[in-house]
Write an enzyme that holds these catalytic residues in place. Structure first.
Site: not given
Ligand code: OXD
Ligand code: MN
Length: 594
Positions: A70, A211, A220, A240, A262, A264, A287, A378
């Protein structure tokens, strides 16, 4: 299947005229379509089919090395007024941004196919679900959307002639001249990338990146940035958060939603295999959670997605066996390494690999001195394949949430678990959340960033108004408000060792939370919240030094004070718009710490 939805037809015609693709295809969501597009990409050199004996029906893609995550500094909330986007979002005037992007979009699909993807976020027809239409010139996006959302004719049928949808326009931003050969991963240079949201018209325009969250616009962009705006206007929540069901040995079910920045371990926690006997964990989402107050006054959550788009490096049979089993087949891998046997590999997979082709397409060995998989490589994999998927994961009614968890990655200061005194205090905990950084975004430099509710990059409006919305939801939920906890799995000792084993052992902490909710255990009050009474946190069978445990649970008032200064400076950015209730919580905490 065709549609008679006039608004949709008009929008598709308008985009076609602007982007000038060679042809237009409507995604029907069938397996035949998925297979055909995959074959197209294999033939064109964008995809590699993995060894079917090792990883059936699965594919590997390598992105352009400049397009791997991102891009937060190219992500915009283009509300009419800048203050409605707030100090944590990039803003450009919507008229100006549309002008700039219209120039970029003009002719941008030349030489390409324009795909129209009708998709549903959430089970089709659920009162919490929303329909989106993504237009894209990337077949990679189409196949990923097949896994991540519900796609195709069934969505168009549900939409009908009058149904409302969220338009999501995406282009990789790489038109092809007559006779020009395509590259495996087309995209535009960074200064031409725009991930734009127009919240007042529920519109998404994304340009230049192929991406993940930049391109799979249901995730998102729609399910968080646009949905957070809709949720505020309509009185619900778009968060989230992972969602899981935790069941006690007696069969009592607890539904838990957890917000973590992200990187964690959200996906790991969502697919937890408890180490404590008799307790069971089932995955609902990893997510995003959309939540509405139900007729009984409780908060009901659905997972708007249909797949997992998880970070591969670090995923292994010990860190997340359920994810490993989910992605055994029918999965898409991006920027992983390719082994000589034709399977994928990444750092931390806990399998030896002597030679591979790395994510950049180069020959790699363990002594190459570089990683084989990109740190933000990913997997895209169907949720339904997860061995511990909950039978309620696609229930249109959702599941009633008992517990909210907030957290972050903090090597110091923050103890393993704290319970908020009440919902307002919980909102304060969520608002003050901070974490040490991630590879999921390209451009996040600092080591500690405040990431309220893990929504910093995803809240589509002024964060101060978002906090106000949380307090308002608390008012409406009253006695039905979920209990709130703050966790930190990542605390280290003064000599730099992890103090808590984490992963599956986190089930012990969830058990304590559930027992708190059930009124089965007490707590000791500390300045920062309620913490486990000695002996209540189930440590049976765990070899953990009592001194380490004490350090893990330590509330260091001086360190917390320093943290509060940082939190206060962050809050100050929002000026008068920050809710008074948040400030009151901050003052109260200061008094308790004094
Ligand atoms: C993030 C994802 O960056 O879920 O939170 O990809
Ligand atoms: Mn996420």
């Amino acid at each position: 299947m065709s549609t008679k939805n006039k608004k949709l037809l008009a929008w598709v015609a308008e985009v076609e005229a602007m982007c000038q693709p060679d042809r237009v295809e409507w995604a029907d969501g069938t397996k035949a379509e998925y297979d055909r597009l995959m074959q197209l990409m294999v033939d064109g050199g964008a995809a590699t089919r993995l060894n079917d004996e090792l990883r059936p029906n699965s594919y590997l893609f390598r992105s352009d090395p400049s397009d791997v995550a991102r891009v937060e500094n190219r992500t915009y909330i283009a509300s009419r007024k800048q203050e409605d986007a707030g100090p944590t979002n990039n803003w450009i005037d919507p008229v100006e941004l549309k002008k700039t992007m219209t120039e970029l979009y003009t002719g941008c699909m030349k030489g390409r196919t324009m795909y129209v993807i009708p998709f549903s976020m959430g089970p089709i027809g659920s009162p919490i679900s929303k329909v989106g239409i993504e237009i894209t010139d990337s077949p990679y996006v189409v196949v990923n959307m097949h896994i991540m959302t519900r796609v195709g004719d069934k969505v168009l049928k549900h939409l009908g002639e009058q149904g409302e949808f969220i338009p999501c326009l995406h282009s990789v931003g790489a038109p092809l001249a007559e006779g020009q050969a395509d590259v495996p991963w087309p995209c535009a240079p960074i200064e031409q990338k725009y991930i734009a949201h127009f919240p007042e018209e529920n519109l998404i325009w994304s340009y230049g990146s192929g991406y993940g969250g930049n391109a799979l616009l249901g995730k998102k962009c729609l399910a968080l940035r646009i949905a957070s705006n809709m949720a505020r206007r309509e009185g619900w929540m778009a968060e989230h958060m992972l969602i899981l069901r935790f069941t006690s040995p007696e069969g009592r079910r607890f539904h838990i939603a957890g917000a973590f920045p992200s990187a964690c371990g959200k996906t790991n926690l969502a697919m937890l295999l408890p180490t404590i006997p008799g307790w069971k964990c089932e995955t609902i989402g990893d997510d995003i959670a959309w939540m509405k107050i139900g007729p009984d006054g409780r908060l009901y959550a659905i997972n708007p997605e249909a797949g997992f788009f998880g970070v591969a490096p670090g995923t292994s049979m010990s860190s997340n066996p359920m994810a490993m089993r989910t992605l055994e087949k029918n999965s898409i891998f991006t920027n992983c390494a390719l082994t000589d046997e034709g399977d994928v590999w990444w750092e931390g997979i806990e399998r030896p690999c002597d030679h591979a082709i790395d994510w950049k397409g180069n020959s790699w060995t363990p002594v190459s001195g570089a990683v084989a998989a990109h740190p933000n490589a990913r997997f895209t994999t169907p949720a339904a394949q997860c061995p511990v998927i909950c039978d309620a994961w696609d229930n249109p009614a959702g599941v009633p949430i008992d517990i909210f968890i907030f957290g972050g990655r903090r090597t110091r200061t923050v103890p393993l678990v704290t319970q908020a005194f009440d919902f307002d205090h919980g909102v304060f905990m969520g608002a003050m959340a901070a974490s040490e950084t991630t590879a999921a975004a390209l451009d996040v430099g600092q080591t500690l960033r405040r990431d309220p509710f893990a929504m910093l990059p995803f809240c589509g409006y002024n964060m101060a108004d978002y906090w106000t919305h949380w307090f308002a939801m608390g008012n409406r939920l009253g006695e039905h408000a979920p209990a709130v906890f703050y966790v930190n799995w990542f605390r280290t000792s003064r000599d730099g060792r992890w103090l808590w084993p984490g992963f599956r052992e986190n089930s012990r902490v969830l058990k304590w939370m559930c027992q708190r909710v059930a009124g089965e255990v007490g707590a000791r009050e500390t300045p920062i919240g309620n913490m486990p009474v000695d002996g209540d946190l189930d440590l049976s069978g765990l070899d953990i030094d009592p001194q380490d445990m004490a350090e893990l649970m330590e509330v260091d008032s001086a360190a917390f004070h320093a943290d509060l200064d940082d939190a206060e400076a962050f809050l100050a950015k929002f000026g008068d718009r920050g809710p008074a209730r948040l400030r009151e919580q901050l003052e109260a905490l200061k008094r308790r710490l004094a």
